[in-house]
Design an enzyme around this catalytic site. Structure first.
Site, mmCIF file in Angstrom:
data_model
loop_
_atom_site.group_PDB
_atom_site.id
_atom_site.type_symbol
_atom_site.label_atom_id
_atom_site.label_comp_id
_atom_site.label_asym_id
_atom_site.label_seq_id
_atom_site.Cartn_x
_atom_site.Cartn_y
_atom_site.Cartn_z
ATOM 1 C CB THR A 112 2.483 1.918 2.809
ATOM 2 O OG1 THR A 112 1.634 0.895 3.288
ATOM 3 C CG2 THR A 112 3.058 1.513 1.474
ATOM 4 C CD GLU A 141 -1.530 -5.215 8.706
ATOM 5 O OE1 GLU A 141 -0.914 -5.313 9.766
ATOM 6 O OE2 GLU A 141 -2.042 -6.204 8.140
ATOM 7 C CG ASN A 204 -1.024 -2.245 -1.854
ATOM 8 O OD1 ASN A 204 -1.570 -3.317 -1.595
ATOM 9 N ND2 ASN A 204 -1.038 -1.235 -1.012
ATOM 10 C CB ALA A 205 2.457 -2.118 -7.839
ATOM 11 C CG LEU A 207 -2.967 -7.162 -4.681
ATOM 12 C CD1 LEU A 207 -3.174 -6.701 -3.245
ATOM 13 C CD2 LEU A 207 -3.747 -8.453 -4.946
ATOM 14 N N GLY A 253 -10.559 1.837 -6.042
ATOM 15 C CA GLY A 253 -10.411 3.019 -5.198
ATOM 16 C C GLY A 253 -9.646 2.633 -3.946
ATOM 17 C CB CYS A 256 -3.557 1.358 -0.299
ATOM 18 S SG CYS A 256 -4.031 1.455 1.415
ATOM 19 N NE ARG A 326 -9.051 6.562 3.851
ATOM 20 C CZ ARG A 326 -8.143 5.976 4.625
ATOM 21 N NH1 ARG A 326 -7.024 6.607 4.916
ATOM 22 N NH2 ARG A 326 -8.355 4.769 5.109
#
Ligand code: UGA
Length: 439
Positions: A112, A141, A204-205, A207, A253, A256, A326
């Site tokens: 990413t 991905e 991702n932002a 979600l 968490g 990503c 992570r």
């Protein structure tokens, strides 16, 4: 890569890495990560058309298509520290590809990355007159940990971004051909390379924004005597909004979400879009608030002091079905509880080794116990950090009997039957629901 090898026996897939220990683990019966279903996939293809090796030079030389999946952590130094992506490994890899290539290659960005990274890759690869043709395509991905195999086998979409030049389009078609082996063509989306790079960060932002939205409302529910599960059900049945990613939690968490949003924020600032940057920064802000709120709630519920109290953390992984810790909310919560002088007992079916590393050197008393019954015995409180299915099915009567009274449960994932727990004798504090207490 294992999925590609498994679905396309006609291709030879070689995974190369600089870390010999990791490669040895990938070649052994003890894979370096826990992911349901992965072992079977690896066993099908390993030694047939899937190989793991440390011979990077050879791997580059012999391959026509190179998927670059190296890490791009958040920068810790200089301009953009704490926000921008650290691209030093990415650049080193580009130079390595250039050095060892003896034939034309398609370079696939799998990591990413911030927008326009492909441009930097192209510039490095065309920096010498070696007559070789390199086409850089973006193929982000979208798999999530814990469900990776299902996500890869039956993806919502595969995105491939390329240049609109004849050779760019040819490279794109080569990738489409690979995925067509098992993904229906209408789910293989093509776009410009920049749209593809940006879509990964934006997905991702969005979600994470959904989780922060519901988490912000969970705070309101606790004040207004509403129930967040009922609210998210009512909201999520609107098909325009969708029911997924509306589970209130102690906070999101994973490696990503935070990193990608901060990257997006940095990009917006870089382009002078201050308001847009601030909007997305709010998603991370609410997540930090939710974690701190959880600790403060524990403290105020347990008579305003945690000093000397023994607290059992049920789970340490950032989500269920993975050993990955992570950016797990459990790390922050543990550190805060230790600051408040609480004593911790951590239990998790897959993440205890990572938990030990994460809390290494942190002041305070922490023990790590695999058996949840043993872990919770003698504790004042339990805090659910990870939504492992096994936790929902524990014998809480037995656990209650072994705990210090009054006994508290803080359910950071809303996976437990709070009414039943209350009847057993617990004081129960879910997220976004009125607490059930015996006081
Ligand atoms: C995420 C995205 O979901 C993937 O699509 C993406 O490919 C991946 O990041 C990536 O960029 O590599 P992942 O971080 O593995 O995947 O896991 P998620 O299922 O997204 O969960 C992230 C965090 O949100 C977890 O801590 C989870 O417990 C939390 N979460 C999720 C909630 O708190 N509430 C929800 O309703 C859903």
């Amino acid at each position: 890569m294992a999925m590609i090898a498994c679905k396309c026996p006609q291709y030879k897939v070689t995974v190369v890495d600089i870390n010999p220990t990791r490669i040895a683990q990938w070649n052994s019966d003890e894979l370096p990560i826990y992911e349901p279903g992965l072992e079977e996939i690896i066993k099908t293809a390993r030694g047939r058309n899937l190989f793991f090796s440390t011979e990077i030079e050879k791997g580059i030389k012999e391959s026509e298509i190179i998927f670059v999946s190296i890490n791009t952590p958040t920068k810790t130094f200089g301009a953009g520290a704490g926000m921008a992506a650290d691209l030093q490994y990415w650049e080193k890899t580009a130079r390595q590809i250039l050095k060892y290539s003896g034939s034309d290659k398609i370079i696939v960005e799998k990591s990413t990355l911030p927008v326009k990274t492909a441009l930097a890759m192209e510039r490095i690869l065309t920096s010498t007159n070696n007559d070789l043709c390199f086409d850089v395509v973006s193929n982000p991905e979208f798999l999530a940990e814990g469900t990776a195999i299902k996500d890869l086998e039956d993806p919502d979409r595969v995105l491939i971004g390329s240049r609109e030049t004849p050779s760019g389009l040819k490279a794109r078609d080569k990738l489409v051909e690979i995925y067509s082996n098992w993904v229906p063509e209408d789910r293989i989306i093509t776009s410009s390379i920049w749209s593809s790079e940006l879509s990964k960060l934006v997905s991702n932002a969005f979600l994470a924004q959904k989780i922060s939205s519901i988490n912000s409302i969970s705070a309101l529910c606790e004040k207004a005597d509403a129930d967040i599960t009922e609210v998210s059900r009512a909201v999520g049945t609107d098909s325009r909004l969708g029911s997924k990613f509306l589970n209130a939690s102690v906070g999101f968490g994973g490696s990503c979400f935070k990193k990608d949003i901060l990257n997006l924020v940095y990009l917006c600032r870089y382009y002078g879009l201050k308001e847009v940057a601030r909007y997305w920064e709010g998603v991370v802000g609410i997540n930090e608030y939710q974690k701190e709120r959880f600790v403060l709630n524990m403290m105020s519920s347990m008579f305003n002091t945690l000093a000397g109290k023994k607290i059992c953390l049920l789970g340490f992984a950032f989500k269920a079905n993975t050993g990955d810790t992570r950016e797990s909310p459990a790390i922050f919560i543990s550190k805060r509880l230790l600051e408040e002088m609480a004593e911790l007992v951590i239990t998790d079916p897959k993440a205890l080794e990572n938990a030990k590393t994460d809390l290494d050197g942190v002041d305070g008393k922490v023990s790590y116990i695999e058996d949840p019954y043993e872990a919770s015995a003698g504790c004042d409180a339990i805090a659910v950090m990870t939504e492992w299915d096994i936790f929902a099915h524990l014998d809480f009567e037995k656990i209650y009997r072994s705990m210090v009274k009054p006994a508290f449960i803080f359910d950071g994932r809303n996976i437990l039957d709070r009414k039943k727990l209350f009847e057993i004798g617990f004081n129960v504090f879910p997220i976004g629901k009125p607490p059930l207490t015996h006081f």
